[in-house]
Design an enzyme around this catalytic site. Structure first.
Site, PDB file in Angstrom:
ATOM      1  N   ASP A 121      -7.074  -3.262  -7.528  1.00  0.00           N
ATOM      2  CA  ASP A 121      -7.661  -3.666  -6.054  1.00  0.00           C
ATOM      3  C   ASP A 121      -8.036  -5.195  -6.408  1.00  0.00           C
ATOM      4  O   ASP A 121      -8.065  -5.786  -7.565  1.00  0.00           O
ATOM      5  CB  ASP A 121      -9.058  -3.164  -5.524  1.00  0.00           C
ATOM      6  CG  ASP A 121      -9.327  -3.525  -4.297  1.00  0.00           C
ATOM      7  OD1 ASP A 121      -9.036  -2.647  -3.504  1.00  0.00           O
ATOM      8  OD2 ASP A 121     -10.295  -4.147  -4.416  1.00  0.00           O
TER       9      ASP A 121
ATOM     10  N   TYR B 200     -14.824 -12.330   0.222  1.00  0.00           N
ATOM     11  CA  TYR B 200     -15.416 -10.875   0.090  1.00  0.00           C
ATOM     12  C   TYR B 200     -16.411 -10.990  -0.648  1.00  0.00           C
ATOM     13  O   TYR B 200     -17.963 -10.657  -0.744  1.00  0.00           O
ATOM     14  CB  TYR B 200     -14.492  -9.925  -0.619  1.00  0.00           C
ATOM     15  CG  TYR B 200     -13.541  -9.285   0.244  1.00  0.00           C
ATOM     16  CD1 TYR B 200     -13.782  -8.446   0.791  1.00  0.00           C
ATOM     17  CD2 TYR B 200     -12.221  -9.527   0.299  1.00  0.00           C
ATOM     18  CE1 TYR B 200     -12.840  -7.732   1.757  1.00  0.00           C
ATOM     19  CE2 TYR B 200     -11.177  -9.157   0.992  1.00  0.00           C
ATOM     20  CZ  TYR B 200     -11.504  -7.958   1.708  1.00  0.00           C
ATOM     21  OH  TYR B 200     -10.724  -7.294   2.676  1.00  0.00           O
TER      22      TYR B 200
ATOM     23  N   ARG C   1       0.739  -1.169   0.139  1.00  0.00           N
ATOM     24  CA  ARG C   1       0.099  -0.005  -0.022  1.00  0.00           C
ATOM     25  C   ARG C   1       0.668   1.128   0.050  1.00  0.00           C
ATOM     26  O   ARG C   1       0.329   2.245   0.502  1.00  0.00           O
ATOM     27  CB  ARG C   1      -1.016   0.051   1.153  1.00  0.00           C
ATOM     28  CG  ARG C   1      -2.074  -1.146   1.192  1.00  0.00           C
ATOM     29  CD  ARG C   1      -3.117  -0.824   2.395  1.00  0.00           C
ATOM     30  NE  ARG C   1      -3.883  -1.983   2.414  1.00  0.00           N
ATOM     31  CZ  ARG C   1      -4.598  -2.243   3.232  1.00  0.00           C
ATOM     32  NH1 ARG C   1      -4.343  -1.537   4.639  1.00  0.00           N
ATOM     33  NH2 ARG C   1      -5.496  -3.276   3.273  1.00  0.00           N
TER      34      ARG C   1
ATOM     35  N   ARG D 299      -3.636   6.196   0.815  1.00  0.00           N
ATOM     36  CA  ARG D 299      -4.289   7.594   1.591  1.00  0.00           C
ATOM     37  C   ARG D 299      -3.359   8.490   2.555  1.00  0.00           C
ATOM     38  O   ARG D 299      -3.839   9.593   2.949  1.00  0.00           O
ATOM     39  CB  ARG D 299      -5.607   7.267   2.339  1.00  0.00           C
ATOM     40  CG  ARG D 299      -6.758   6.660   1.485  1.00  0.00           C
ATOM     41  CD  ARG D 299      -7.788   6.115   2.423  1.00  0.00           C
ATOM     42  NE  ARG D 299      -7.359   4.944   3.162  1.00  0.00           N
ATOM     43  CZ  ARG D 299      -8.075   4.442   3.900  1.00  0.00           C
ATOM     44  NH1 ARG D 299      -9.439   4.783   4.436  1.00  0.00           N
ATOM     45  NH2 ARG D 299      -7.768   3.070   4.637  1.00  0.00           N
TER      46      ARG D 299
ATOM     47  N   ARG E 177      -7.616  11.190  -5.981  1.00  0.00           N
ATOM     48  CA  ARG E 177      -8.625  10.480  -5.477  1.00  0.00           C
ATOM     49  C   ARG E 177     -10.051  11.222  -5.413  1.00  0.00           C
ATOM     50  O   ARG E 177     -11.005  10.579  -6.011  1.00  0.00           O
ATOM     51  CB  ARG E 177      -8.474   9.887  -4.036  1.00  0.00           C
ATOM     52  CG  ARG E 177      -9.726   9.111  -3.543  1.00  0.00           C
ATOM     53  CD  ARG E 177      -9.829   7.808  -4.056  1.00  0.00           C
ATOM     54  NE  ARG E 177     -10.885   7.049  -3.556  1.00  0.00           N
ATOM     55  CZ  ARG E 177     -12.405   7.313  -3.916  1.00  0.00           C
ATOM     56  NH1 ARG E 177     -12.539   8.066  -4.749  1.00  0.00           N
ATOM     57  NH2 ARG E 177     -13.289   6.668  -3.428  1.00  0.00           N
TER      58      ARG E 177
END
Length: 347
Positions: free
Chosen positions: A74, A150, A24, A28, A37
Protein backbone atom coordinates in the site's frame (compact mmCIF):
# COMPACT_ATOMS: atom_id res chain seq x y z
CA UNK A 1 17.24 -13.26 -17.43
CA UNK A 2 14.76 -14.28 -20.14
CA UNK A 3 13.29 -11.35 -22.05
CA UNK A 4 10.14 -9.98 -20.45
CA UNK A 5 7.56 -8.52 -22.81
CA UNK A 6 6.78 -5.66 -20.44
CA UNK A 7 10.35 -4.56 -19.81
CA UNK A 8 10.93 -4.70 -23.56
CA UNK A 9 8.07 -2.26 -24.05
CA UNK A 10 9.44 -0.02 -21.29
CA UNK A 11 12.67 0.07 -23.31
CA UNK A 12 10.64 1.34 -26.28
CA UNK A 13 10.15 -1.91 -28.21
CA UNK A 14 7.01 -2.82 -30.09
CA UNK A 15 5.62 -6.08 -28.68
CA UNK A 16 2.62 -8.00 -30.03
CA UNK A 17 0.42 -8.92 -28.33
CA UNK A 18 0.98 -6.04 -25.92
CA UNK A 19 1.81 -7.11 -22.37
CA UNK A 20 -1.08 -6.87 -19.95
CA UNK A 21 -1.33 -6.34 -16.20
CA UNK A 22 -4.06 -4.60 -14.21
CA UNK A 23 -3.87 -2.10 -11.40
CA UNK A 24 -5.20 -3.75 -8.20
CA UNK A 25 -5.06 -7.12 -9.94
CA UNK A 26 -4.62 -8.69 -6.48
CA UNK A 27 -7.53 -7.77 -4.28
CA UNK A 28 -11.08 -8.05 -3.10
CA UNK A 29 -12.63 -9.27 -6.35
CA UNK A 30 -10.77 -12.58 -5.93
CA UNK A 31 -12.21 -15.16 -3.51
CA UNK A 32 -8.72 -16.50 -2.77
CA UNK A 33 -7.65 -13.00 -1.71
CA UNK A 34 -10.65 -12.60 0.59
CA UNK A 35 -9.76 -15.87 2.30
CA UNK A 36 -6.18 -14.71 2.97
CA UNK A 37 -7.41 -11.29 4.07
CA UNK A 38 -9.61 -12.86 6.77
CA UNK A 39 -6.66 -14.85 8.10
CA UNK A 40 -4.19 -11.95 8.12
CA UNK A 41 -5.66 -9.68 10.78
CA UNK A 42 -5.57 -6.01 9.79
CA UNK A 43 -4.89 -4.81 6.26
CA UNK A 44 -1.45 -3.52 7.30
CA UNK A 45 -0.73 -6.86 8.97
CA UNK A 46 -1.21 -8.40 5.53
CA UNK A 47 1.08 -5.82 3.90
CA UNK A 48 3.80 -6.50 6.48
CA UNK A 49 3.57 -10.30 6.33
CA UNK A 50 6.10 -11.36 3.64
CA UNK A 51 4.62 -14.83 3.11
CA UNK A 52 1.03 -13.62 2.79
CA UNK A 53 1.91 -10.55 0.72
CA UNK A 54 3.86 -12.77 -1.66
CA UNK A 55 0.98 -15.24 -1.86
CA UNK A 56 -1.56 -12.52 -2.62
CA UNK A 57 0.75 -11.02 -5.26
CA UNK A 58 1.01 -14.38 -7.02
CA UNK A 59 -2.70 -15.24 -6.95
CA UNK A 60 -3.69 -13.31 -10.13
CA UNK A 61 -0.56 -14.55 -11.92
CA UNK A 62 -1.53 -18.17 -11.28
CA UNK A 63 -5.18 -17.57 -12.13
CA UNK A 64 -4.80 -15.37 -15.23
CA UNK A 65 -1.22 -15.72 -16.54
CA UNK A 66 -0.73 -11.95 -16.64
CA UNK A 67 2.55 -10.60 -17.96
CA UNK A 68 3.54 -8.80 -14.77
CA UNK A 69 3.10 -9.11 -11.03
CA UNK A 70 2.81 -5.99 -8.92
CA UNK A 71 3.85 -6.18 -5.31
CA UNK A 72 0.90 -6.38 -2.94
CA UNK A 73 1.39 -3.51 -0.52
CA UNK A 74 0.00 0.00 0.00
CA UNK A 75 1.19 3.54 -0.63
CA UNK A 76 0.65 4.34 3.06
CA UNK A 77 3.44 2.12 4.34
CA UNK A 78 5.73 5.12 3.79
CA UNK A 79 3.90 7.47 6.21
CA UNK A 80 3.51 4.54 8.59
CA UNK A 81 7.26 3.98 8.39
CA UNK A 82 7.93 7.66 8.97
CA UNK A 83 6.06 7.50 12.26
CA UNK A 84 2.60 8.67 11.21
CA UNK A 85 0.19 6.13 12.73
CA UNK A 86 -1.96 4.53 10.01
CA UNK A 87 -4.92 2.22 10.42
CA UNK A 88 -7.64 0.96 8.11
CA UNK A 89 -11.29 0.88 9.19
CA UNK A 90 -13.98 -1.07 7.36
CA UNK A 91 -16.23 1.34 5.49
CA UNK A 92 -13.92 4.32 6.11
CA UNK A 93 -10.63 3.32 4.54
CA UNK A 94 -7.31 4.66 5.84
CA UNK A 95 -7.16 6.80 8.97
CA UNK A 96 -3.95 8.70 9.78
CA UNK A 97 -2.90 10.98 12.61
CA UNK A 98 -2.76 14.26 10.65
CA UNK A 99 0.49 16.14 9.98
CA UNK A 100 -0.38 19.82 9.57
CA UNK A 101 2.61 21.97 10.49
CA UNK A 102 6.37 22.16 10.21
CA UNK A 103 6.90 21.04 13.80
CA UNK A 104 5.09 17.78 13.03
CA UNK A 105 7.29 17.29 9.96
CA UNK A 106 10.43 17.63 12.08
CA UNK A 107 9.31 14.62 14.14
CA UNK A 108 9.18 12.32 11.11
CA UNK A 109 11.97 9.75 10.95
CA UNK A 110 13.21 8.92 7.46
CA UNK A 111 15.71 6.44 8.88
CA UNK A 112 12.87 4.32 10.29
CA UNK A 113 11.28 3.65 6.90
CA UNK A 114 13.76 0.98 5.83
CA UNK A 115 13.39 -0.98 9.10
CA UNK A 116 9.60 -0.63 9.34
CA UNK A 117 9.22 -1.62 5.68
CA UNK A 118 11.79 -4.44 5.79
CA UNK A 119 8.99 -7.07 5.53
CA UNK A 120 7.88 -5.40 2.28
CA UNK A 121 11.33 -5.89 0.76
CA UNK A 122 11.38 -9.47 2.02
CA UNK A 123 8.07 -10.01 0.21
CA UNK A 124 9.60 -8.65 -3.01
CA UNK A 125 12.46 -11.14 -2.74
CA UNK A 126 10.04 -14.02 -2.13
CA UNK A 127 7.91 -13.01 -5.13
CA UNK A 128 10.90 -12.69 -7.46
CA UNK A 129 12.16 -16.11 -6.35
CA UNK A 130 8.80 -17.71 -7.15
CA UNK A 131 8.01 -15.75 -10.33
CA UNK A 132 8.95 -16.92 -13.81
CA UNK A 133 11.82 -14.96 -15.33
CA UNK A 134 9.51 -14.18 -18.25
CA UNK A 135 7.23 -12.18 -15.90
CA UNK A 136 8.00 -8.64 -14.80
CA UNK A 137 7.87 -7.76 -11.11
CA UNK A 138 6.66 -4.21 -10.46
CA UNK A 139 7.48 -2.34 -7.27
CA UNK A 140 5.59 0.82 -6.42
CA UNK A 141 5.05 3.80 -4.19
CA UNK A 142 2.65 6.70 -3.98
CA UNK A 143 3.76 10.04 -5.34
CA UNK A 144 4.70 12.60 -2.66
CA UNK A 145 1.69 14.83 -3.32
CA UNK A 146 -0.76 11.95 -3.01
CA UNK A 147 0.86 10.53 0.14
CA UNK A 148 0.97 14.05 1.62
CA UNK A 149 -2.74 14.43 0.90
CA UNK A 150 -3.54 11.38 3.04
CA UNK A 151 -1.12 12.48 5.76
CA UNK A 152 -2.43 16.03 6.00
CA UNK A 153 -6.12 15.28 5.54
CA UNK A 154 -5.93 12.35 7.95
CA UNK A 155 -7.36 9.97 5.37
CA UNK A 156 -9.32 10.16 2.14
CA UNK A 157 -10.68 13.55 1.13
CA UNK A 158 -13.06 15.05 -1.39
CA UNK A 159 -12.18 18.71 -1.06
CA UNK A 160 -8.51 18.60 0.02
CA UNK A 161 -9.12 21.69 2.13
CA UNK A 162 -6.50 21.01 4.79
CA UNK A 163 -3.60 20.27 2.46
CA UNK A 164 -4.36 23.14 0.09
CA UNK A 165 -4.68 25.56 2.99
CA UNK A 166 -1.27 24.53 4.37
CA UNK A 167 0.28 24.50 0.90
CA UNK A 168 -0.65 28.16 0.34
CA UNK A 169 -0.40 29.41 3.96
CA UNK A 170 3.06 28.03 4.73
CA UNK A 171 4.97 27.01 1.57
CA UNK A 172 8.32 26.37 3.35
CA UNK A 173 6.69 24.14 5.97
CA UNK A 174 4.71 22.21 3.38
CA UNK A 175 7.73 21.82 1.11
CA UNK A 176 9.56 20.30 4.08
CA UNK A 177 6.93 17.54 4.16
CA UNK A 178 7.30 16.97 0.42
CA UNK A 179 11.09 16.83 0.82
CA UNK A 180 10.79 14.14 3.49
CA UNK A 181 8.45 12.13 1.29
CA UNK A 182 10.78 12.43 -1.71
CA UNK A 183 13.68 11.09 0.34
CA UNK A 184 11.59 8.27 1.82
CA UNK A 185 10.19 7.32 -1.59
CA UNK A 186 13.62 7.06 -3.20
CA UNK A 187 14.77 4.81 -0.37
CA UNK A 188 11.60 2.69 -0.41
CA UNK A 189 11.66 2.10 -4.17
CA UNK A 190 15.39 1.54 -4.24
CA UNK A 191 15.07 -1.19 -1.61
CA UNK A 192 12.38 -2.87 -3.72
CA UNK A 193 14.69 -2.85 -6.74
CA UNK A 194 17.53 -4.28 -4.67
CA UNK A 195 15.17 -7.05 -3.53
CA UNK A 196 14.24 -8.00 -7.10
CA UNK A 197 11.73 -5.57 -8.64
CA UNK A 198 12.34 -5.16 -12.39
CA UNK A 199 10.65 -1.76 -12.62
CA UNK A 200 8.63 0.59 -10.44
CA UNK A 201 5.48 2.67 -10.72
CA UNK A 202 4.71 5.97 -9.01
CA UNK A 203 1.00 6.36 -8.29
CA UNK A 204 0.14 10.08 -8.18
CA UNK A 205 -3.55 9.40 -7.71
CA UNK A 206 -4.53 12.95 -6.70
CA UNK A 207 -2.45 14.82 -9.29
CA UNK A 208 -5.58 16.16 -10.95
CA UNK A 209 -6.78 18.23 -7.97
CA UNK A 210 -3.94 20.77 -8.33
CA UNK A 211 -3.88 23.97 -10.39
CA UNK A 212 -1.07 24.14 -12.93
CA UNK A 213 1.52 26.12 -10.87
CA UNK A 214 1.11 23.79 -7.89
CA UNK A 215 1.10 20.73 -10.18
CA UNK A 216 4.53 21.83 -11.35
CA UNK A 217 5.78 22.43 -7.81
CA UNK A 218 4.32 19.43 -6.00
CA UNK A 219 3.94 16.75 -8.70
CA UNK A 220 6.41 17.39 -11.51
CA UNK A 221 9.39 18.62 -9.48
CA UNK A 222 9.22 15.91 -6.76
CA UNK A 223 8.75 13.20 -9.39
CA UNK A 224 11.80 14.42 -11.29
CA UNK A 225 13.83 14.31 -8.07
CA UNK A 226 12.67 10.75 -7.38
CA UNK A 227 13.52 9.65 -10.93
CA UNK A 228 16.96 11.26 -10.67
CA UNK A 229 17.57 9.72 -7.24
CA UNK A 230 16.57 6.23 -8.38
CA UNK A 231 18.58 6.39 -11.59
CA UNK A 232 21.63 7.52 -9.62
CA UNK A 233 21.37 4.28 -7.65
CA UNK A 234 20.00 2.06 -10.43
CA UNK A 235 21.03 3.26 -13.87
CA UNK A 236 18.42 2.70 -16.60
CA UNK A 237 15.75 1.61 -14.11
CA UNK A 238 12.35 1.61 -15.88
CA UNK A 239 9.98 3.95 -14.04
CA UNK A 240 6.27 4.30 -14.88
CA UNK A 241 4.53 7.50 -13.81
CA UNK A 242 0.77 7.60 -13.28
CA UNK A 243 -0.43 11.21 -12.83
CA UNK A 244 -4.15 10.48 -12.66
CA UNK A 245 -6.55 13.10 -14.02
CA UNK A 246 -3.72 15.49 -14.90
CA UNK A 247 -5.34 16.38 -18.24
CA UNK A 248 -3.19 18.56 -20.50
CA UNK A 249 -0.55 18.78 -17.76
CA UNK A 250 0.53 15.22 -18.57
CA UNK A 251 2.63 16.69 -21.39
CA UNK A 252 4.73 18.68 -18.91
CA UNK A 253 4.90 15.71 -16.54
CA UNK A 254 6.31 13.48 -19.28
CA UNK A 255 8.81 15.96 -20.68
CA UNK A 256 10.21 17.16 -17.35
CA UNK A 257 10.17 14.10 -15.07
CA UNK A 258 11.94 11.75 -17.53
CA UNK A 259 9.79 8.77 -16.54
CA UNK A 260 10.23 5.75 -18.83
CA UNK A 261 6.51 5.35 -19.50
CA UNK A 262 3.27 7.04 -18.52
CA UNK A 263 0.08 5.44 -17.27
CA UNK A 264 -3.08 6.97 -18.71
CA UNK A 265 -6.31 7.32 -16.77
CA UNK A 266 -9.71 6.63 -18.33
CA UNK A 267 -10.27 10.29 -19.23
CA UNK A 268 -7.27 10.61 -21.56
CA UNK A 269 -8.54 10.90 -25.17
CA UNK A 270 -6.98 8.75 -27.86
CA UNK A 271 -5.54 11.74 -29.76
CA UNK A 272 -3.60 12.74 -26.65
CA UNK A 273 -2.57 9.14 -26.02
CA UNK A 274 -1.14 8.88 -29.53
CA UNK A 275 0.73 12.17 -29.14
CA UNK A 276 2.26 10.92 -25.91
CA UNK A 277 3.13 7.57 -27.45
CA UNK A 278 5.33 9.35 -29.99
CA UNK A 279 7.49 10.41 -27.01
CA UNK A 280 7.48 7.35 -24.74
CA UNK A 281 5.69 4.05 -24.04
CA UNK A 282 2.16 4.37 -22.70
CA UNK A 283 0.04 2.22 -20.40
CA UNK A 284 -3.72 2.11 -20.00
CA UNK A 285 -6.53 3.00 -20.13
CA UNK A 286 -9.64 0.77 -20.13
CA UNK A 287 -12.44 1.93 -17.84
CA UNK A 288 -12.56 -0.48 -14.85
CA UNK A 289 -16.36 -0.47 -14.97
CA UNK A 290 -16.29 -1.88 -18.49
CA UNK A 291 -14.52 -4.84 -16.92
CA UNK A 292 -17.49 -5.19 -14.56
CA UNK A 293 -20.06 -5.13 -17.35
CA UNK A 294 -18.11 -7.33 -19.78
CA UNK A 295 -19.73 -8.54 -22.96
CA UNK A 296 -19.92 -6.73 -26.29
CA UNK A 297 -19.09 -3.30 -24.88
CA UNK A 298 -15.88 -4.61 -23.34
CA UNK A 299 -14.86 -6.42 -26.52
CA UNK A 300 -15.49 -3.35 -28.66
CA UNK A 301 -13.39 -1.11 -26.42
CA UNK A 302 -10.55 -3.64 -26.33
CA UNK A 303 -10.57 -3.78 -30.12
CA UNK A 304 -10.55 0.02 -30.28
CA UNK A 305 -7.63 0.36 -27.88
CA UNK A 306 -5.59 -2.34 -29.61
CA UNK A 307 -6.40 -0.93 -33.04
CA UNK A 308 -5.32 2.59 -32.08
CA UNK A 309 -2.43 2.04 -29.65
CA UNK A 310 -0.84 -1.33 -30.38
CA UNK A 311 1.17 -0.01 -33.31
CA UNK A 312 3.49 1.71 -30.79
CA UNK A 313 5.04 0.77 -27.44
CA UNK A 314 1.96 -0.06 -25.36
CA UNK A 315 1.11 -1.89 -22.14
CA UNK A 316 -2.55 -2.83 -21.81
CA UNK A 317 -4.01 -1.84 -18.44
CA UNK A 318 -6.93 -0.08 -16.84
CA UNK A 319 -7.39 3.64 -16.34
CA UNK A 320 -7.57 3.00 -12.60
CA UNK A 321 -7.73 -0.03 -10.30
CA UNK A 322 -10.02 -3.04 -10.54
CA UNK A 323 -13.16 -2.51 -8.45
CA UNK A 324 -14.29 -5.15 -5.92
CA UNK A 325 -17.46 -6.12 -7.80
CA UNK A 326 -15.49 -7.25 -10.88
CA UNK A 327 -16.28 -10.88 -11.88
CA UNK A 328 -13.01 -12.82 -12.14
CA UNK A 329 -14.33 -14.48 -15.31
CA UNK A 330 -14.40 -11.06 -16.96
CA UNK A 331 -10.72 -10.57 -16.19
CA UNK A 332 -9.92 -13.92 -17.82
CA UNK A 333 -12.04 -12.93 -20.82
CA UNK A 334 -10.26 -9.57 -21.08
CA UNK A 335 -6.83 -11.20 -21.26
CA UNK A 336 -8.02 -13.56 -23.99
CA UNK A 337 -9.54 -10.63 -25.90
CA UNK A 338 -6.32 -8.61 -25.74
CA UNK A 339 -4.16 -11.46 -26.97
CA UNK A 340 -6.56 -12.65 -29.68
CA UNK A 341 -7.35 -9.12 -30.92
CA UNK A 342 -3.67 -8.28 -31.18
CA UNK A 343 -2.99 -11.46 -33.16
CA UNK A 344 -5.79 -10.60 -35.61
CA UNK A 345 -4.55 -7.01 -35.94
CA UNK A 346 -0.96 -8.07 -36.61
CA UNK A 347 -1.99 -10.89 -38.91
Amino acid sequence: MTDQSMTCVLDGALVSPPPIWLMRQAGRYLPEYRKIRQEAGSFLDLCYNPDLAAEVTMQPIRRFDLDAAILFSDILVIPDGLGIPVRFEEGRGPILDPVRDHEAVKRLDTEAVRSRCAPVYEAVAKIRAGLSNTKTLIGFAGGPWTVAAYAVEGGSSKGFGEIKAWMWRDPPGFRALIDVLVEATIEHLSRQVEAGADCVQLFESWAGVLPEPEFQCYVVDPTRRIVDGLRFRHANLPIIGFPRAAGHMIETYVSETKVSAVGLDTGVPMAQALALQRKLPIQGNLDPLLLVSGGTALRQRVEDLIGILASGPFIFNLGHGIVPQTPPDHVAALITMVRETAQVSSG
